[in-house]
Design a protein around this motif. Structure first.
Motif, PDB file in Angstrom:
ATOM      1  N   LEU A 154      21.586  -0.890  -5.766  1.00  0.00           N
ATOM      2  CA  LEU A 154      20.392  -1.313  -5.017  1.00  0.00           C
ATOM      3  C   LEU A 154      19.746  -2.238  -5.790  1.00  0.00           C
ATOM      4  O   LEU A 154      19.171  -3.407  -5.054  1.00  0.00           O
ATOM      5  CB  LEU A 154      19.519  -0.045  -4.833  1.00  0.00           C
ATOM      6  N   LYS A 155      19.614  -2.172  -6.931  1.00  0.00           N
ATOM      7  CA  LYS A 155      18.674  -3.337  -7.951  1.00  0.00           C
ATOM      8  C   LYS A 155      19.526  -4.568  -7.642  1.00  0.00           C
ATOM      9  O   LYS A 155      18.805  -5.564  -7.674  1.00  0.00           O
ATOM     10  CB  LYS A 155      18.493  -2.527  -9.207  1.00  0.00           C
TER      11      LYS A 155
ATOM     12  N   PHE B  26       3.913   6.531   3.052  1.00  0.00           N
ATOM     13  CA  PHE B  26       4.618   6.484   1.745  1.00  0.00           C
ATOM     14  C   PHE B  26       5.164   5.043   1.360  1.00  0.00           C
ATOM     15  O   PHE B  26       5.775   4.916   0.094  1.00  0.00           O
ATOM     16  CB  PHE B  26       6.187   6.974   2.089  1.00  0.00           C
ATOM     17  N   GLY B  27       4.687   3.749   2.175  1.00  0.00           N
ATOM     18  CA  GLY B  27       4.871   2.695   1.866  1.00  0.00           C
ATOM     19  C   GLY B  27       6.343   2.081   2.436  1.00  0.00           C
ATOM     20  O   GLY B  27       7.070   2.774   2.633  1.00  0.00           O
ATOM     21  N   GLY B  28       6.209   0.625   2.537  1.00  0.00           N
ATOM     22  CA  GLY B  28       7.257   0.228   3.342  1.00  0.00           C
ATOM     23  C   GLY B  28       7.260   0.347   5.100  1.00  0.00           C
ATOM     24  O   GLY B  28       6.627   1.239   5.229  1.00  0.00           O
ATOM     25  N   PRO B  29       7.510  -0.694   5.797  1.00  0.00           N
ATOM     26  CA  PRO B  29       7.446  -0.747   7.332  1.00  0.00           C
ATOM     27  C   PRO B  29       8.236   0.757   7.921  1.00  0.00           C
ATOM     28  O   PRO B  29       9.262   0.590   7.299  1.00  0.00           O
ATOM     29  CB  PRO B  29       7.742  -2.046   7.759  1.00  0.00           C
TER      30      PRO B  29
ATOM     31  N   GLY C 161       8.668   0.093  -7.322  1.00  0.00           N
ATOM     32  CA  GLY C 161       8.353  -1.324  -6.788  1.00  0.00           C
ATOM     33  C   GLY C 161       9.368  -1.656  -5.639  1.00  0.00           C
ATOM     34  O   GLY C 161       9.178  -2.916  -4.868  1.00  0.00           O
ATOM     35  N   PHE C 162       9.993  -0.893  -5.057  1.00  0.00           N
ATOM     36  CA  PHE C 162      10.850  -0.982  -3.915  1.00  0.00           C
ATOM     37  C   PHE C 162       9.946  -0.793  -2.474  1.00  0.00           C
ATOM     38  O   PHE C 162       9.398   0.213  -2.392  1.00  0.00           O
ATOM     39  CB  PHE C 162      11.999  -0.110  -3.595  1.00  0.00           C
TER      40      PHE C 162
ATOM     41  N   ALA D 169      15.793 -10.543   6.078  1.00  0.00           N
ATOM     42  CA  ALA D 169      14.625 -10.853   5.010  1.00  0.00           C
ATOM     43  C   ALA D 169      15.131 -10.195   3.639  1.00  0.00           C
ATOM     44  O   ALA D 169      14.687 -10.462   2.745  1.00  0.00           O
ATOM     45  CB  ALA D 169      13.201 -10.718   5.400  1.00  0.00           C
ATOM     46  N   GLY D 170      16.395  -9.486   3.586  1.00  0.00           N
ATOM     47  CA  GLY D 170      16.814  -8.962   2.537  1.00  0.00           C
ATOM     48  C   GLY D 170      15.915  -7.689   1.849  1.00  0.00           C
ATOM     49  O   GLY D 170      16.087  -7.347   0.989  1.00  0.00           O
ATOM     50  N   GLY D 171      15.739  -7.050   3.169  1.00  0.00           N
ATOM     51  CA  GLY D 171      14.871  -5.957   2.598  1.00  0.00           C
ATOM     52  C   GLY D 171      15.597  -4.612   2.741  1.00  0.00           C
ATOM     53  O   GLY D 171      16.849  -4.570   2.923  1.00  0.00           O
ATOM     54  N   GLN D 172      15.131  -3.702   2.237  1.00  0.00           N
ATOM     55  CA  GLN D 172      15.711  -1.980   2.162  1.00  0.00           C
ATOM     56  C   GLN D 172      15.133  -1.314   3.288  1.00  0.00           C
ATOM     57  O   GLN D 172      14.128  -1.249   3.521  1.00  0.00           O
ATOM     58  CB  GLN D 172      15.681  -1.753   0.911  1.00  0.00           C
TER      59      GLN D 172
END
Length: 299
Positions: free
Chosen positions: A118-119, A175-178, A149-150, A196-199
């Protein structure tokens, strides 16, 4: 303009769903007044001993357990179903305890070869699809990753109760993130995030009509190939992950397995099924046996 799903339901059905949500949400608000450990244990016990049996969740879970474990005694099935409902209740209130969960998972150790993958993908701006199921508490791992930071987004399926769904979606966003709803609009946003290279997180252990039939826990079950299709389309790493509840009932092992090699969508999806099946066989009480993973013609 799309109609509000509440407005498309018959009045009687709306009344039942409204009342059900009022009771459950009232209990959630009451539980949130308790200290964290007390509330998690209390809601788990309430689901396993009161709500689960009354709502028919335990009997449905026992039916699914019997489908997979036909040699298990009735008493063992009842015990496993109750343990499953306890985990279900704990997970629900944990996910409404956003600040507490994020605090508890801050700098939490994340294990497994998938974390390194993942990193590497993040550093290379390569998209990642993290796949899991309704096992343990899947949000625990997302919270741990967010704390490091993810920006982990997700695609979710609307719940059948639109009143409950309205506030549950807010807990996922917190919890963060869309987060994106299933459907044309949500999928478009999901795809943009991947490009966009997201997770992103996908839960794949649900019945999907017309999906291919594959092996799941040794039994045929329809499983959508969406995650594998997207991974192949956007050259995204496909990484199974799990938040495994520990013996104290409050802590978690958060682990990311090795990425599933790219081949074809069916092979990759079967590998996903095999991954979660192994986890369920090790900790069957941590899987949500209640949703209709198998339809009547499969049981």
């Amino acid at each position: 303009m799309a109609k509000n799903p509440k407005q498309t339901l018959p009045l009687g059905k709306r009344a039942v769903l409204f009342a059900t949500n009022a009771v459950v949400y009232g209990l959630i608000r009451l539980a949130l007044m308790l200290p964290y450990a007390v509330r998690v244990r209390w809601v788990g016990t309430f689901f396993s001993s009161v709500l689960g049996p009354v709502a028919g969740f335990r009997s449905r879970a026992m039916q699914h357990i019997a489908h997979i474990y036909p040699d298990m005694s009735q008493g063992e099935r009842k015990s496993l179903a109750s343990a499953c409902l306890n985990n279900f209740g704990r997970t629900l209130i944990e996910n409404y305890s956003t600040k507490d969960m994020l605090s508890r998972m801050h700098d939490h150790e994340i294990t497994g070869p998938g974390f390194h993958a993942l990193k590497e993908a993040r550093d290379a701006d390569r998209p990642v699809i993290l796949v899991t199921g309704h096992f343990g508490n899947y949000e625990a791992t997302r919270a741990a990753l967010v704390s490091q930071g993810f920006a982990i987004g997700g695609l979710y399926r609307d719940m059948s109760n639109p009143y409950f769904n309205a506030h549950y979606v807010k807990t996922m966003e917190a919890f963060g993130g869309p987060v994106f709803p299933q459907g044309r609009k949500g999928t478009a946003g999901f795809v943009r995030h991947l490009k966009a290279g997201g997770q992103l997180v996908l839960l794949f252990d649900q019945h999907v009509f017309h999906a291919p039939v594959m092996d799941f826990l040794g039994a045929p079950a329809r499983t959508a190939t969406s995650a594998a299709d997207l991974a192949l389309r956007f050259d995204a790493a496909l990484i199974p992950f799990y938040g495994i509840r520990q013996d104290d009932g409050l802590g978690f092992e958060t682990t990311l397995e090795a990425p599933i090699p790219h081949s074809d969508a069916l092979t990759m999806t079967q590998a996903m099924n095999d991954s979660i099946s192994a986890r369920i066989r090790t900790n069957p009480e941590q899987w949500f046996w209640v949703p209709r993973r198998w339809r009547p013609d499969q049981i």
